[in-house]
Design a protein around this motif. Structure first.
Motif, PDB file in Angstrom:
ATOM      1  N   ASP A  96     -78.839  86.951  -6.035  1.00  0.00           N
ATOM      2  CA  ASP A  96     -77.916  87.486  -7.026  1.00  0.00           C
ATOM      3  C   ASP A  96     -77.904  86.723  -8.347  1.00  0.00           C
ATOM      4  OD1 ASP A  96     -76.719  85.154  -6.214  1.00  0.00           O
ATOM      5  OD2 ASP A  96     -74.772  86.043  -5.769  1.00  0.00           O
ATOM      6  N   ARG A  97     -78.795  85.759  -8.513  1.00  0.00           N
ATOM      7  CA  ARG A  97     -78.835  84.960  -9.740  1.00  0.00           C
ATOM      8  C   ARG A  97     -80.130  84.167  -9.762  1.00  0.00           C
ATOM      9  NH1 ARG A  97     -73.657  81.946  -8.483  1.00  0.00           N
ATOM     10  NH2 ARG A  97     -73.551  83.585  -6.955  1.00  0.00           N
ATOM     11  N   ASN A  98     -80.403  83.527 -10.883  1.00  0.00           N
ATOM     12  CA  ASN A  98     -81.507  82.576 -11.004  1.00  0.00           C
ATOM     13  C   ASN A  98     -80.907  81.210 -11.272  1.00  0.00           C
ATOM     14  OD1 ASN A  98     -83.961  84.280 -10.989  1.00  0.00           O
ATOM     15  ND2 ASN A  98     -82.983  85.217 -12.759  1.00  0.00           N
ATOM     16  N   LEU A  99     -81.519  80.189 -10.690  1.00  0.00           N
ATOM     17  CA  LEU A  99     -81.139  78.815 -10.981  1.00  0.00           C
ATOM     18  C   LEU A  99     -82.265  78.179 -11.779  1.00  0.00           C
ATOM     19  CD1 LEU A  99     -79.750  77.549  -7.539  1.00  0.00           C
ATOM     20  CD2 LEU A  99     -78.468  78.516  -9.458  1.00  0.00           C
ATOM     21  N   ILE A 100     -81.929  77.207 -12.612  1.00  0.00           N
ATOM     22  CA  ILE A 100     -82.954  76.453 -13.340  1.00  0.00           C
ATOM     23  C   ILE A 100     -82.759  74.973 -13.049  1.00  0.00           C
ATOM     24  CG2 ILE A 100     -81.601  76.317 -15.482  1.00  0.00           C
ATOM     25  CD1 ILE A 100     -85.392  76.850 -15.457  1.00  0.00           C
TER      26      ILE A 100
END
Length: 153
Positions: free
Chosen positions: A18-22
């Motif tokens: 449900d999201r992207n992490l960096i």
């Protein structure tokens, strides 16, 4: 004449359900194939058990579930092994469930912040190419494990 310099960093964009992490490249130890973890039924929903990596047992977490959403184990599920930052002798690595292969991006000191809702485990949201990526609070993830009694202090 002053030269304008920006600091460059290579980051990895981790695709979640449900999201992207960096994260900076140096935070990631290795990407491994998905393996189900061994866990007790009374474990918190975000704790997916212990997985084996390089002859170690390391805790596997669902970041989405830790933020209050459902855990998804899709067809492209993988595990990213992260270097723990808290200096705890019993917690050197954390495994995180991801949905696909992380992609490398050049980041500079001019990152654009994005005003979107954040969960308690996220420091900020930034624009990375065409993606909005969340910056995870790695120490808070470690505290989650310690607080739940899943790793010794």
């Amino acid at each position: 004449m002053l030269e304008h310099r920006t600091s460059n960093l290579t980051g990895l964009l981790l695709p979640l359900a449900d999201r992207n992490l960096i994260l900076p490249n140096v935070a990631v130890a290795e990407l491994i194939d998905y393996q189900p973890g061994a866990f007790d039924l009374d474990s918190p929903p975000w704790y997916l058990g212990l997985v084996t990596w390089r002859d170690r047992q390391i805790p596997l977490l669902s970041f989405e579930s830790a933020c209050g959403n459902n855990t998804v184990i899709g067809d492209r599920a993988r595990i990213v092994v992260l270097n723990a930052l808290g200096g705890r002798p019993h917690l050197k690595f954390i495994a995180l469930l991801v949905q696909g292969i992380p992609r490398s991006y050049k980041l500079d000191s001019q990152l654009s912040y994005v005003d979107v809702p954040l969960c308690s485990l996220e420091h900020a949201a930034v624009q990375v190419a065409e993606h909005v990526a969340k910056v995870p609070d790695m120490l808070a993830l470690e505290e989650l494990l310690v607080g739940a009694g899943l790793v010794p202090q």
